[in-house]
Design an enzyme around this catalytic site. Sequence first.
Site, PDB file in Angstrom:
ATOM      1  N   ASP A  92      -8.875  -2.429  -2.337  1.00 59.39           N
ATOM      2  CA  ASP A  92      -7.895  -2.860  -2.886  1.00 59.39           C
ATOM      3  C   ASP A  92      -7.965  -3.351  -4.174  1.00 59.39           C
ATOM      4  O   ASP A  92      -8.978  -4.160  -4.400  1.00 59.39           O
ATOM      5  CB  ASP A  92      -6.823  -3.921  -1.728  1.00 59.39           C
ATOM      6  CG  ASP A  92      -5.830  -4.321  -2.306  1.00 59.39           C
ATOM      7  OD1 ASP A  92      -5.099  -3.715  -3.336  1.00 59.39           O
ATOM      8  OD2 ASP A  92      -5.088  -5.152  -1.395  1.00 59.39           O
ATOM      9  N   GLY A  94      -6.655  -6.036  -5.686  1.00 62.29           N
ATOM     10  CA  GLY A  94      -6.450  -7.156  -6.160  1.00 62.29           C
ATOM     11  C   GLY A  94      -5.092  -7.513  -6.307  1.00 62.29           C
ATOM     12  O   GLY A  94      -4.641  -8.527  -6.510  1.00 62.29           O
ATOM     13  N   PHE A  96      -2.394  -7.165  -4.356  1.00 65.46           N
ATOM     14  CA  PHE A  96      -1.841  -7.925  -3.442  1.00 65.46           C
ATOM     15  C   PHE A  96      -1.794  -9.166  -3.656  1.00 65.46           C
ATOM     16  O   PHE A  96      -0.953 -10.126  -3.190  1.00 65.46           O
ATOM     17  CB  PHE A  96      -2.178  -7.483  -1.979  1.00 65.46           C
ATOM     18  CG  PHE A  96      -1.632  -8.003  -0.613  1.00 65.46           C
ATOM     19  CD1 PHE A  96      -0.215  -7.877  -0.357  1.00 65.46           C
ATOM     20  CD2 PHE A  96      -2.075  -9.040  -0.010  1.00 65.46           C
ATOM     21  CE1 PHE A  96       0.213  -8.380   0.634  1.00 65.46           C
ATOM     22  CE2 PHE A  96      -1.693  -9.997   0.944  1.00 65.46           C
ATOM     23  CZ  PHE A  96      -0.280  -9.463   1.302  1.00 65.46           C
ATOM     24  N   ASP A 146      -2.115  -3.335  -9.555  1.00 65.13           N
ATOM     25  CA  ASP A 146      -0.449  -3.329  -9.835  1.00 65.13           C
ATOM     26  C   ASP A 146      -0.010  -4.691  -9.146  1.00 65.13           C
ATOM     27  O   ASP A 146      -0.637  -5.668  -9.090  1.00 65.13           O
ATOM     28  CB  ASP A 146      -0.032  -2.303  -8.741  1.00 65.13           C
ATOM     29  CG  ASP A 146      -0.439  -2.738  -7.200  1.00 65.13           C
ATOM     30  OD1 ASP A 146      -1.119  -3.322  -7.050  1.00 65.13           O
ATOM     31  OD2 ASP A 146       0.450  -2.288  -6.434  1.00 65.13           O
ATOM     32  N   GLN A 189       5.583   1.835  -6.762  1.00 65.45           N
ATOM     33  CA  GLN A 189       6.460   0.635  -6.553  1.00 65.45           C
ATOM     34  C   GLN A 189       7.834   0.795  -6.702  1.00 65.45           C
ATOM     35  O   GLN A 189       8.290   2.083  -7.110  1.00 65.45           O
ATOM     36  CB  GLN A 189       5.862  -0.571  -7.514  1.00 65.45           C
ATOM     37  CG  GLN A 189       4.700  -0.834  -7.176  1.00 65.45           C
ATOM     38  CD  GLN A 189       4.363  -1.829  -6.048  1.00 65.45           C
ATOM     39  OE1 GLN A 189       5.437  -2.157  -5.213  1.00 65.45           O
ATOM     40  NE2 GLN A 189       3.074  -1.916  -5.585  1.00 65.45           N
ATOM     41  N   GLY A 216       4.212  -2.110  -1.940  1.00 64.08           N
ATOM     42  CA  GLY A 216       5.536  -2.880  -2.066  1.00 64.08           C
ATOM     43  C   GLY A 216       6.237  -2.993  -0.830  1.00 64.08           C
ATOM     44  O   GLY A 216       7.535  -3.143  -0.975  1.00 64.08           O
ATOM     45  N   ASP A 266      -3.836   0.990   6.269  1.00 64.56           N
ATOM     46  CA  ASP A 266      -4.515  -0.033   6.640  1.00 64.56           C
ATOM     47  C   ASP A 266      -3.662  -1.329   6.954  1.00 64.56           C
ATOM     48  O   ASP A 266      -2.507  -1.458   6.516  1.00 64.56           O
ATOM     49  CB  ASP A 266      -5.319  -0.444   5.476  1.00 64.56           C
ATOM     50  CG  ASP A 266      -4.592  -1.281   4.342  1.00 64.56           C
ATOM     51  OD1 ASP A 266      -4.728  -2.582   4.401  1.00 64.56           O
ATOM     52  OD2 ASP A 266      -3.754  -0.811   3.603  1.00 64.56           O
ATOM     53  N   CYS A 304      -9.745   2.850  28.429  1.00 62.75           N
ATOM     54  CA  CYS A 304     -10.225   2.674  27.200  1.00 62.75           C
ATOM     55  C   CYS A 304     -11.578   2.352  26.996  1.00 62.75           C
ATOM     56  O   CYS A 304     -12.044   1.777  28.154  1.00 62.75           O
ATOM     57  CB  CYS A 304      -9.534   1.259  26.534  1.00 62.75           C
ATOM     58  SG  CYS A 304      -9.938   0.516  25.120  1.00 62.75           S
ATOM     59  N   CYS A 306     -13.521   0.713  25.105  1.00 61.70           N
ATOM     60  CA  CYS A 306     -14.321  -0.267  24.536  1.00 61.70           C
ATOM     61  C   CYS A 306     -14.694  -1.131  25.310  1.00 61.70           C
ATOM     62  O   CYS A 306     -14.559  -1.116  26.644  1.00 61.70           O
ATOM     63  CB  CYS A 306     -12.927  -1.069  23.719  1.00 61.70           C
ATOM     64  SG  CYS A 306     -12.086  -2.256  24.558  1.00 61.70           S
ATOM     65  N   CYS A 309     -12.873  -3.409  27.911  1.00 57.22           N
ATOM     66  CA  CYS A 309     -12.310  -2.781  28.851  1.00 57.22           C
ATOM     67  C   CYS A 309     -13.076  -2.186  29.861  1.00 57.22           C
ATOM     68  O   CYS A 309     -13.139  -2.263  31.160  1.00 57.22           O
ATOM     69  CB  CYS A 309     -11.479  -1.528  28.470  1.00 57.22           C
ATOM     70  SG  CYS A 309      -9.794  -2.215  27.456  1.00 57.22           S
ATOM     71  N   HIS A 335     -11.244  -3.966  21.009  1.00 59.99           N
ATOM     72  CA  HIS A 335     -10.378  -3.438  21.833  1.00 59.99           C
ATOM     73  C   HIS A 335      -9.282  -2.771  20.789  1.00 59.99           C
ATOM     74  O   HIS A 335      -8.845  -1.664  20.929  1.00 59.99           O
ATOM     75  CB  HIS A 335      -9.762  -4.171  22.818  1.00 59.99           C
ATOM     76  CG  HIS A 335      -8.558  -3.598  23.497  1.00 59.99           C
ATOM     77  ND1 HIS A 335      -8.719  -2.560  24.229  1.00 59.99           N
ATOM     78  CD2 HIS A 335      -7.373  -3.901  23.167  1.00 59.99           C
ATOM     79  CE1 HIS A 335      -7.401  -2.084  24.570  1.00 59.99           C
ATOM     80  NE2 HIS A 335      -6.522  -2.847  23.966  1.00 59.99           N
TER      81      HIS A 335
END
Length: 374
Positions: A92, A94, A96, A146, A189, A216, A266, A304, A306, A309, A335
Site C-alpha cells: 500500500d 501510504g 490510506f 493517492d 477514486q 475509497g 485485503d 478446518c 488449522c 481446530c 484460524h
Amino acid sequence: MSAFFWQREAADGAARAGTLHTAHGPVQTPTFMPVGTAGTVKAMTADAVRSTGAGIVLGNTYHLMLRPGAERVRALGGLHRFMDWPGPILTDSGGFQVMSLGALRKLDQDGVTFASHIDGSKHRLTPERSTEIQHALDATITMCFDECPALPASVETIAASMRLSMRWAARSREAFVPREGYAQFGIVQGGVEQELRAESVRALTGIGFEGYAVGGLAVGEGQALMFSTLDTTVPLLPGDKPRYLMGVGTPDDLLGGVQRGIDMFDCVMPTRAGRTARAYTAFGTLNLRNARHAGDTRPIQDGCPCPACTRHTRAYLHHLFRADEILGPMLLTWHNLTYYQSLMRGIRTAITESRLEAHAAELRAAWAGGDPPP
C-alpha cells in the site's frame, strides 16, 4: 523471471477465476491478501501464513518508512528476504494513512507531510517518494500514491480529492521503474459518485497500468452503497487486467466483490478479530470470550485444518483469552486466515464449475443460520 500478467481461466457471470503471474510466483485468483503492515502478519510466522494457503501478502509504505526504513530494508536484501516471504508482496502506497492519520498530516498539492505517530518526527511522502520507497522494499506490486476522504463527504470534496489522486497517479507512473514480473496498479477514486468514478477510470486507463484497484470504499458508506458503486465501476475497468478492492472486508463483502468482478482483496479484519477473540466460521462469527464456550469440547469448526481446530477445543481457546495468554490471539488469527483462504478457494471452485450463485446462496444461508448447538 516471468512477465507480469493476469490470465483468465473461467468466468461465471461477472465473477472471474484466473492466475496472476509475477516475478515472485503465481497467485490464483480470486485471492485474499493477509495484511503484514510492518513486515509481519500480526501473531503469525511466515510459515504459519503459508500454511493457510495465502499466495500473496501486503506491506505498507508509510509504516515501513518509519521503521526500520526502506533503505535499511533494501540493504538487508529487500522485504521478501527481510520477512521470509519469497512470494509476491503488494505494498500500500501510504495513501490510506493520508485519511486515517488526518490529525498527524498536512496535505498539499505536491504531497503529504506526516508527523510520525511514533516520535513526532517529520516525514514527507509524494508520489515520487512513495514509489521510490516501494522500489526499495522490492514490492512485486507497487500502488499509486493517492488520497481519499472518509465518507460521507460532499460531492465537491470527493471530486477535488479524486482529481488530485489522478494527478498523483500520473506522477507515480512516471516515477515507476518497469521490471519484468513487477507491476504498478492505479487506484480508482470518486466516493459513491458514479460520474466521478467513471472519470477516474478514464484518467487511469489513459495513463495505463498493469492492474487497477478500487479504493475509497469501506470507509463509512455501508455495504449496499459499496456494492452499487462496484456494480457501475467494475464493468468500466479493462477485462484483461487484475482488479483489486482495497481494504475489504467481511466474508460477505468478499463474496459480493467477487460476484461483481473483483479478483484481489485485503483487510485487517481476520487478524484483528483473532486478537479480540472473534472467530470467522462457516456459520458466522463466534465470540470465544463468551461463557457458553467455557466447557465446549468442540473445535471452532469441524473440518478446518488449522491447529486451533485440529488440536484444541473451544474451551481451551476460551481459557486462553480469559487468561490473557498470547497463544489465544495466535491460534485464532491462524484460524481466521485459514477460513478466509478456504472461503476464497471454495468461491474459485464454484466459478470454475459455473455454480457460483448456488454456492453464494449456501454460504449466506449458513452464515445467517448461526452456530449449531452442541
